[in-house]
Design an enzyme around this catalytic site. Structure first.
Site, PDB file in Angstrom:
ATOM      1  N   ASN A 131      -3.897   1.845   4.989  1.00 25.13           N
ATOM      2  CA  ASN A 131      -4.890   2.669   4.297  1.00 25.13           C
ATOM      3  C   ASN A 131      -4.281   3.857   3.572  1.00 25.13           C
ATOM      4  OD1 ASN A 131      -7.682   4.118   4.020  1.00 25.13           O
ATOM      5  ND2 ASN A 131      -6.384   5.535   5.179  1.00 25.13           N
ATOM      6  N   TYR A 170      -1.170   4.886  -9.880  1.00 22.90           N
ATOM      7  CA  TYR A 170      -2.142   4.492  -8.851  1.00 22.90           C
ATOM      8  C   TYR A 170      -2.684   3.087  -9.120  1.00 22.90           C
ATOM      9  CZ  TYR A 170      -6.315   5.036  -5.846  1.00 22.90           C
ATOM     10  OH  TYR A 170      -7.295   4.885  -4.894  1.00 22.90           O
ATOM     11  N   LYS A 186      -2.072  -0.259  -6.856  1.00 20.96           N
ATOM     12  CA  LYS A 186      -3.189  -0.973  -6.229  1.00 20.96           C
ATOM     13  C   LYS A 186      -3.234  -2.435  -6.689  1.00 20.96           C
ATOM     14  CE  LYS A 186      -4.792   2.419  -3.723  1.00 20.96           C
ATOM     15  NZ  LYS A 186      -4.668   2.349  -2.243  1.00 20.96           N
TER      16      LYS A 186
HETATM   17  C1  BGC Z   1     -10.271   6.793  -6.107  1.00 19.60           C
HETATM   18  C2  BGC Z   1     -11.467   7.707  -6.182  1.00 19.60           C
HETATM   19  C3  BGC Z   1     -12.458   7.190  -7.220  1.00 19.60           C
HETATM   20  C4  BGC Z   1     -12.765   5.728  -6.996  1.00 19.60           C
HETATM   21  C5  BGC Z   1     -13.645   5.161  -8.077  1.00 19.60           C
HETATM   22  C6  BGC Z   1     -10.735   5.379  -5.874  1.00 19.60           C
HETATM   23  O1  BGC Z   1      -9.655   4.523  -5.804  1.00 19.60           O
HETATM   24  O2  BGC Z   1      -9.435   7.218  -5.045  1.00 19.60           O
HETATM   25  O3  BGC Z   1     -11.039   9.004  -6.538  1.00 19.60           O
HETATM   26  O4  BGC Z   1     -13.654   7.946  -7.144  1.00 19.60           O
HETATM   27  O5  BGC Z   1     -11.569   4.994  -6.939  1.00 19.60           O
HETATM   28  O6  BGC Z   1     -13.185   5.428  -9.365  1.00 19.60           O
END
Ligand code: BGC
Length: 260
Positions: A92, A158, A162
């Site tokens: 996580n 990010y 992911k």
């Molecule tokens: C992020 C959040 C965001 C969400 C939807 C997540 O992966 O950590 O900050 O609100 O995605 O966009």
């Protein structure tokens, strides 16, 4: 039908707050013994342990930086000493990095985000597999994001991490399916946690966010915790190698309700 995780030992990375905390609480509620991993927030991790124990559950805190392979090895050695094994790993822990367009981004921050969000889960999965494979039993749940699917300007590291974690999940699931181990991903949408507090604490930001969700509201951490507990349990014994979005319909392109 109830989710029963008694006699399961679990580690939830990054569970001193936010989604990790809710996941740890849900696993403990279902009967699992839970390792509360933290990086720097030792006191907060201790509070989660105390909360679980006060509800009659079993938990212990483990510290360390998951982006460092040696530290992860040490962490699992400590886990062995305390728990004697592991049936559930929830990868996580993550960070979204300082937002910056790629052209303006800082390579160090980019690299750190990849290290925490992608290398960390890999290091932890490797250690977990070393304990699960001989027993031919185990579940690994990766917490990705709707941003394994949705591009997000300013967050290229990010989203890349992911999406990578998603393919890691599928490949790993294929590798170990014949060895009694399931590997899954949960892709949360906008869930009310500290990671996006700057958005939901601002009324305009919250309104904008809610418009991006078909159900018209943010999710609560418990709504992720209960899904992870289900996937980790034998109720999901035939589910592997896939991502379950838990996003209130963020992936439904809600803007198209108004025409295309
Ligand atoms: C992020 C959040 C965001 C969400 C939807 C997540 O992966 O950590 O900050 O609100 O995605 O966009």
């Amino acid at each position: 039908m109830t989710i029963d995780l008694t006699n399961r030992r679990a580690l939830v990375t990054g569970s001193s707050s936010g989604l990790g905390r809710a996941i740890a609480l849900a696993l403990a509620k279902a009967g699992a013994q839970v390792g509360i991993h933290y990086h720097t927030e030792q006191d907060a991790a201790g509070a989660v342990v105390a909360e679980i124990r006060s509800q009659g559950g079993k938990a212990q805190a483990f510290g360390g930086d998951i982006s460092d392979a040696g530290t992860v090895q040490q962490l699992f050695t400590e886990l062995d000493a305390a728990f004697g094994g592991l049936e559930i790993l929830v990868n996580n822990a993550g960070m979204d990095g300082r937002p910056a367009l790629c052209a303006d981004s800082d390579p160090k921050t980019w690299g750190k985000t990849i290290a925490v969000d992608l290398l960390g889960p890999y290091y932890c999965a490797r250690q977990a597999l070393a304990r699960m494979l001989p027993k031919k039993r185990g579940v690994i749940v990766q917490i990705t994001s709707v941003h394994e699917f949705i591009p997000w300007s300013g967050y290229s590291a990010y989203t890349t991490a992911k999406a990578g974690l998603s393919m890691f999940t599928k490949t790993l699931a294929q590798e170990v399916a014949g060895s009694g181990i399931r590997v899954l991903a949960v892709a949360p949408g906008a869930i009310r946690t500290p990671i996006n507090a700057n958005v939901w604490k601002n009324p305009q930001g919250l309104q904008d966010l809610d418009r991006k969700v078909a159900m018209g509201r943010m999710g609560e951490p418990e709504e992720i915790g209960q899904v992870v507990a289900f996937l980790a349990s034998d109720l999901a014994s035939y589910v592997t190698g896939t991502t379950l979005p838990v996003d209130g319909g963020m992936l439904l392109y809600p803007d198209f309700r108004h025409g295309g």
